[in-house]
Design an enzyme around this catalytic site. Structure first.
Site, short mmCIF file in Angstrom:
data_model
loop_
_atom_site.label_atom_id
_atom_site.label_comp_id
_atom_site.label_asym_id
_atom_site.label_seq_id
_atom_site.Cartn_x
_atom_site.Cartn_y
_atom_site.Cartn_z
N LYS A 161 0.90 -1.23 -0.01
CA LYS A 161 -0.17 0.16 0.13
C LYS A 161 0.99 1.40 -0.05
CE LYS A 161 -4.13 1.53 2.22
NZ LYS A 161 -4.98 0.89 3.80
O1 G3P Z 1 -8.15 2.46 4.78
C1 G3P Z 1 -7.87 3.44 5.02
C2 G3P Z 1 -9.38 4.08 5.73
O2 G3P Z 1 -10.35 3.07 5.01
C3 G3P Z 1 -9.15 4.81 6.99
O3 G3P Z 1 -10.97 5.75 7.26
O4 G3P Z 1 -12.62 6.67 8.82
O5 G3P Z 1 -10.02 7.30 8.82
O6 G3P Z 1 -11.37 7.39 7.25
P1 G3P Z 1 -11.05 6.60 7.70
#
Ligand code: G3P
Length: 217
Positions: A83
């Site tokens: 990633k």
């Molecule tokens: O994997 C990254 C992503 O899904 C993060 O989500 O909720 O922290 O914006 P969030």
């Protein structure tokens, strides 16, 4: 549509894997911090549970550092997906890993043009963050729709992996738009199962079944 669980929590991964509900796992530095375990050990454990794609994020910002970290992560198991952030160095590293036959996930995508560049760099997955766009009052799903159209226009093979998913509606809309995959927190994935009418129906059937006095086995 593929479902990935966005977590470093092994018991969450196990529950969803045993139920056949997930196709893989995604992680990021914040999720590693949450479980507070050495990353290599953690990823080895995750790869014991699933042989689906497991995204593991580099933290270097320079190209050589990304290549070193990405190779170390990829050597854990064949299902590791390297990633990489959507930066110039991240895109360059994406091209190099793709040319070496490694799977890649280009993350922190917030625009259709960024997604176009990731596809040109040969990314296996692009991760547009819909929830974080919604937080800024920008429609995250409009981005998914734009990327779908652009990728279809040019037959790009890069898979749209909807990330920063916060609600069941994000998943429904992503599926309607033809996203290839979504990465979802375990609680949100489990939420998709519940419907009050399902529970009500089970209660009513149970009550009537008792009245029949029968058993099936
Ligand atoms: O994997 C990254 C992503 O899904 C993060 O989500 O909720 O922290 O914006 P969030």
């Amino acid at each position: 549509m593929k479902f990935f669980v966005d977590t470093g929590n092994l018991s969450e991964i196990e529950i969803l894997q045993n139920a056949g509900l997930i196709d893989g796992v995604t992680t990021n530095p914040s999720l590693v911090l949450k479980v507070n375990r050495p990353i290599i050990e953690l990823l080895k454990d995750i790869c014991q549970i699933t042989d689906g794609p497991v995204s593991a994020e580099v933290v270097a910002s320079d190209y050589d550092g990304m290549m070193r970290e990405g190779e170390a992560l990829a050597s854990i198991a064949p299902n590791i997906v390297v990633k990489l952030p959507l930066t110039l160095n991240g895109l360059r590293a994406c091209r190099s890993f793709t040319d070496r036959g490694r799977m890649t996930n280009v993350t922190l995508c917030f625009s259709a043009n960024q997604a176009l560049l990731a596809a040109k760099a040969g990314a296996t997955f692009i991760s547009p963050f819909v929830g974080r766009l919604d937080d800024l009052n920008i429609d995250g799903m409009e981005l998914i729709s734009d990327i779908r159209r652009i990728y279809d226009n040019y037959a790009f093979k890069t898979q749209i992996l909807v990330a920063s998913v916060r609600t069941p509606n994000h998943i429904r809309e992503a599926a309607l738009l033809g996203a290839d995959a979504a990465t979802v927190p375990a609680a949100t994935l489990l939420n998709l199962i519940d419907h009050p009418l399902t529970h009500k129906g089970i209660e009513a059937f149970d009550a009537d079944w008792k009245k029949t006095g029968q058993t099936i086995v």
